[in-house]
Design an enzyme around this catalytic site. Structure first.
Site, PDB file in Angstrom:
ATOM      1  CB  SER A  34      -1.770   2.336 -10.711  1.00 38.42           C
ATOM      2  OG  SER A  34      -0.561   1.918 -10.061  1.00 38.42           O
ATOM      3  CB  THR A  65      -1.362  -1.363  -4.579  1.00 35.63           C
ATOM      4  OG1 THR A  65      -1.932  -0.564  -3.710  1.00 35.63           O
ATOM      5  CG2 THR A  65      -2.464  -1.999  -5.991  1.00 35.63           C
ATOM      6  CE  LYS A 113       0.227  -1.518   0.070  1.00 33.45           C
ATOM      7  NZ  LYS A 113       0.568   0.146   0.165  1.00 33.45           N
ATOM      8  CG  ASP A 122       4.773   0.630   0.833  1.00 36.99           C
ATOM      9  OD1 ASP A 122       4.660   1.214  -0.458  1.00 36.99           O
ATOM     10  OD2 ASP A 122       3.388   0.295   1.050  1.00 36.99           O
ATOM     11  N   GLY A 142      -5.756  -1.645   7.163  1.00 39.26           N
ATOM     12  CA  GLY A 142      -4.597  -2.775   6.741  1.00 39.26           C
ATOM     13  C   GLY A 142      -3.118  -2.590   6.575  1.00 39.26           C
TER      14      GLY A 142
END
Length: 271
Positions: free
Chosen positions: A14, A61, A65, A101, A127
């Site tokens: 990240s 993340t 989610k 997102d 996902g």
């Protein structure tokens, strides 16, 4: 000072803390951002911790989610539509789920003026990120979507959406090939979700992975003269929208453009 963070299982890849620090500096916010990595068995404790520690908000993340939704007090309409939450707002102990997102993925396309209306797309992964990409493409007129999953039998096909497995996906052809899976993400940078032969059957390649900036998947696309984009625009776009929700503010498009440019300069981005 407001305190934010990122929930995930493995966060060694990240860049979110550095990115949020850059945004806070650019828009003059007094805030801090930390990583919170934990195994799935500790998800409930983590959600309780947001309230207990008065953390103002978190991003979410892989692989949480969808899993966080039962622990929320409220889910916004966009997140509810997609069944995926990537941003949680702590409103005085009330946890509200959002999806930023969607806006982030749209930024990838809009900055390049890539048109999806009437096109065929293949999405790798099923996902939370896949659901977001699917919803955006549907809203903007995609003709047909193929979703590639390790277990496609779990899902129901519709008139303009088909589920398939990775073996059968090798024979698919279309306009957009979009990787929403973590395959190719640091540290497993030599992996690609599909073969070079399959990649040759598409015009545009998008990889939501942003570390490394050019995955093996995208490198194969570039070497075959395909249009490519990584997940940096989505990373910046969703972060900006999350901060707007948390801080009840508005961050202009020009600021977002400057953030993307500065991030590329700082990190040697080539996409």
């Amino acid at each position: 000072m407001n305190f934010y963070g990122l929930l995930g299982e493995s966060l060694v890849h990240s860049h979110s803390p550095s990115l949020h620090k850059l945004i806070y500096q650019k828009v003059g916010l007094d805030a801090a951002y930390k990583l919170f990595a934990f195994p799935p068995a500790q998800l409930k404790q983590a959600m309780d911790g947001i309230r207990t520690l008065s953390i103002n908000g978190v991003n979410v993340t892989i692989p949480y989610k969808e899993a966080v939704i039962p622990y929320l007090d409220e889910v916004g309409p966009l997140a509810k539509k997609m069944g995926a939450v990537n941003t949680i707002e702590n409103a005085n102990g009330k946890l509200i789920g959002h999806n930023t997102d969607y806006a982030g993925f749209g930024l990838i396309l809009s900055r390049r003026q890539w048109e999806v209306n009437g096109k065929i797309a293949v999405i790798l992964g099923s996902g939370g990120a896949s659901k977001t990409v699917e919803a955006y493409l549907m809203d903007y007129g995609i003709k047909m979507i193929y979703i590639v999953s390790r277990r496609p039998e779990r899902f129901k096909n519709t008139e303009n959406k088909r589920y398939t497995n990775y073996e059968e996906a090798q024979s698919l052809m279309g306009d957009f090939l979009i990787n929403t899976s973590p395959v190719g993400m640091y540290p497993n940078i030599n992996q690609s979700p599909l073969s070079e032969k399959t990649i040759q059957q598409f015009d545009y390649l998008i990889d939501l992975v942003y570390n490394p900036s050019e995955t093996t998947f995208l490198r194969l696309g570039r070497e075959n003269n395909k249009q490519t984009a990584n997940g940096l625009d989505m990373l910046v776009g969703q972060a900006v929208r999350a901060i707007e929700i948390w801080e009840k503010c508005s961050i202009g498009e020009q600021v977002t453009e400057e953030l993307i440019s500065e991030w590329k300069t700082k990190n040697g981005e080539n996409l």
